[in-house]
Write a protein that holds these residues in place. Structure first.
Motif, PDB file in Angstrom:
ATOM      1  N   LEU A  49       6.478  41.784 -21.070  1.00  0.00           N
ATOM      2  CA  LEU A  49       6.902  42.888 -21.935  1.00  0.00           C
ATOM      3  C   LEU A  49       6.143  44.176 -21.627  1.00  0.00           C
ATOM      4  N   LEU A  50       4.834  44.076 -21.372  1.00  0.00           N
ATOM      5  CA  LEU A  50       4.064  45.266 -21.004  1.00  0.00           C
ATOM      6  C   LEU A  50       4.540  45.831 -19.664  1.00  0.00           C
ATOM      7  N   GLY A  51       4.827  44.961 -18.724  1.00  0.00           N
ATOM      8  CA  GLY A  51       5.333  45.407 -17.432  1.00  0.00           C
ATOM      9  C   GLY A  51       6.692  46.073 -17.545  1.00  0.00           C
ATOM     10  N   ALA A  52       7.563  45.509 -18.368  1.00  0.00           N
ATOM     11  CA  ALA A  52       8.890  46.093 -18.561  1.00  0.00           C
ATOM     12  C   ALA A  52       8.789  47.467 -19.223  1.00  0.00           C
ATOM     13  N   ALA A  53       7.918  47.577 -20.213  1.00  0.00           N
ATOM     14  CA  ALA A  53       7.774  48.844 -20.930  1.00  0.00           C
ATOM     15  C   ALA A  53       7.169  49.923 -20.028  1.00  0.00           C
ATOM     16  N   THR A  54       6.090  49.584 -19.339  1.00  0.00           N
ATOM     17  CA  THR A  54       5.445  50.594 -18.509  1.00  0.00           C
ATOM     18  C   THR A  54       6.230  50.883 -17.245  1.00  0.00           C
ATOM     19  N   GLY A  55       6.874  49.886 -16.682  1.00  0.00           N
ATOM     20  CA  GLY A  55       7.683  50.097 -15.479  1.00  0.00           C
ATOM     21  C   GLY A  55       8.879  50.983 -15.758  1.00  0.00           C
TER      22      GLY A  55
END
Length: 76
Positions: A49-55
């Motif tokens: 989820l953090l990767g999806a949000a920041t990406g």
């Protein structure tokens, strides 16, 4: 092309969910001196989820920056 992109996302999410469901053992995570024992599935979900949000945010920022620079060059 949009359907291929959607299919790749669905396959990646499915693989992530299958991985998370098969890995419920506790792992110890250390960050900035803090330690936490959490199930690996939770750690994978949070990282995803953090990767999806920041990406997604980074991609939008780069696209907006690129489009802005193209517009200013044409106006000169």
């Amino acid at each position: 092309m949009r359907w291929i992109y959607l299919a790749v996302i669905i396959l990646f999410v499915a693989a992530t969910i299958i991985f998370a469901l098969q890995n419920f053992e506790l792992v110890t995570m250390s960050f900035l001196g803090l330690n936490a024992s959490v199930p690996l599935a939770v750690l994978v979900a949070v990282a995803y989820l953090l990767g999806a949000a920041t990406g997604g945010s980074l991609f939008a920022l780069l696209r907006r920056s690129y489009e802005g620079s193209r517009g200013s060059i044409g106006a000169s």
